[in-house]
Design a protein around this motif. Sequence first.
Motif, PDB file in Angstrom:
ATOM      1  N   LEU A  17       0.830  -1.242  -0.067  1.00 60.23           N
ATOM      2  CA  LEU A  17       0.025   0.179  -0.067  1.00 60.23           C
ATOM      3  C   LEU A  17       0.950   1.305  -0.049  1.00 60.23           C
ATOM      4  O   LEU A  17       1.756   1.492   0.958  1.00 60.23           O
ATOM      5  N   LYS A  19       1.020   5.025  -1.240  1.00 59.59           N
ATOM      6  CA  LYS A  19       0.104   6.220  -1.739  1.00 59.59           C
ATOM      7  C   LYS A  19       0.884   7.051  -2.700  1.00 59.59           C
ATOM      8  O   LYS A  19       0.462   7.305  -3.697  1.00 59.59           O
ATOM      9  N   PHE A  24      -1.589  -0.211  -4.814  1.00 64.05           N
ATOM     10  CA  PHE A  24      -2.369  -0.501  -3.651  1.00 64.05           C
ATOM     11  C   PHE A  24      -2.776  -2.029  -4.095  1.00 64.05           C
ATOM     12  O   PHE A  24      -3.585  -2.186  -5.041  1.00 64.05           O
ATOM     13  N   ILE A  46      -5.594   1.766   5.452  1.00 58.12           N
ATOM     14  CA  ILE A  46      -6.927   2.270   4.629  1.00 58.12           C
ATOM     15  C   ILE A  46      -7.577   3.366   5.398  1.00 58.12           C
ATOM     16  O   ILE A  46      -7.768   4.503   4.731  1.00 58.12           O
ATOM     17  N   TYR A  49      -5.484   6.541   5.043  1.00 60.65           N
ATOM     18  CA  TYR A  49      -5.541   6.944   3.636  1.00 60.65           C
ATOM     19  C   TYR A  49      -6.892   7.358   3.410  1.00 60.65           C
ATOM     20  O   TYR A  49      -6.859   8.593   2.670  1.00 60.65           O
ATOM     21  N   THR A  57      -8.450   6.342  -6.987  1.00 59.76           N
ATOM     22  CA  THR A  57      -7.378   4.994  -6.382  1.00 59.76           C
ATOM     23  C   THR A  57      -7.988   3.778  -7.261  1.00 59.76           C
ATOM     24  O   THR A  57      -9.072   3.511  -7.387  1.00 59.76           O
ATOM     25  N   PHE A  59      -7.444  -0.116  -6.763  1.00 60.10           N
ATOM     26  CA  PHE A  59      -6.978  -0.964  -5.823  1.00 60.10           C
ATOM     27  C   PHE A  59      -6.949  -2.516  -6.062  1.00 60.10           C
ATOM     28  O   PHE A  59      -8.005  -3.088  -6.804  1.00 60.10           O
ATOM     29  N   VAL A  77     -11.967  -5.142   4.523  1.00 63.89           N
ATOM     30  CA  VAL A  77     -11.396  -4.286   3.820  1.00 63.89           C
ATOM     31  C   VAL A  77     -12.004  -3.325   2.666  1.00 63.89           C
ATOM     32  O   VAL A  77     -12.052  -2.208   2.543  1.00 63.89           O
ATOM     33  N   LEU A  81     -12.497   0.620   1.920  1.00 66.90           N
ATOM     34  CA  LEU A  81     -12.379   1.310   0.822  1.00 66.90           C
ATOM     35  C   LEU A  81     -13.603   1.874   0.118  1.00 66.90           C
ATOM     36  O   LEU A  81     -13.402   3.082  -0.618  1.00 66.90           O
TER      37      LEU A  81
END
Lengths: 120, 184
Positions: A17, A19, A24, A46, A49, A57, A59, A77, A81
């Motif tokens: 991960l 940024k 990601f 996350i 973030y 983003t 992922f 997860v 997100l």
Amino acid sequence: MEILNLKGTEDTPNIILDKKNGIFEISGRSLPEDSAEFYRPVIEWINGYAKEANPATEFVFKLEYFNTASSKLILDVLSALEEIKSMKILWYFHDDDEDMEEAGQEFSELVEIPFEFKTY
Amino acid sequence: MNYIYDLHRTMMTQKLILVYEGDFTQETTKSILSMAERNLDSSGEDSGIKRKVFNVMVEALQNIVKHSSEQGLQAGSLISKSAIFLISKDDNRYCVMTGNPIMKDRVGKLTQNLNDLNARDKEGLKEMYKDIIKNTQISEKGGAGLGFVDMARKSGEKLEFTFESMDQSHDFFCLKVNISREKE
């Protein structure tokens, strides 16, 4: 933000991960003994973030195998997100792995994030 | 020492390719998986079937690990820690089998759960899976309560099970999950 980089093992996935570089990715195998403990830092990262997310983003999930205890945490997860704007999931599956494709479709029905399906 | 030959013959006639008896931990799970995986790889099995067998093995093994640690805490006896794991292979299918002691007072609930699973078709199992994953928190033992549902889905056949009485408080729970070698 600090980069979260977990090297994959025979029972845990590889996780990057990052940024700054816009990477990601969760890949490999996920069957840890304690899935909640394993995914805790990922979900914390996350959540951090989410407060300062990039404009968009992508992922990546590129899982070869995950157990049912991990599937619950993968949903956690994805739920984390879900809070992030312009989020997109790239769900990779091996081209003959229908079960992994179906698993991705089921997750996509459980969260409000666009999924793009890709084979490798 | 006749039992060695007997055991060998049983393994041959039942077409068992792997048998493990003893204490189950995440470490033994990993060892068993890697042995079984090598066996599947060297036999050149179809990758889709290999994945299904691997999947069912993981859930079956982790079920025992979780369950035996629970029982170990409750009973603290040797009997509660020992279990058996077997895989057989013939021309038509693989069978992943487990046997482990459980407290008699849990037999009713488990039977009900498994019968409920077996009464469902493919769509019914999918709904059950989505329902559990959405609404359940991971238990302290790390289980999501999804193991049997997932085994039933990957198998595509009914889960076979029996209970044998061991003593006043324990039954031996035997589970058999079939994975067809015919490609769909």
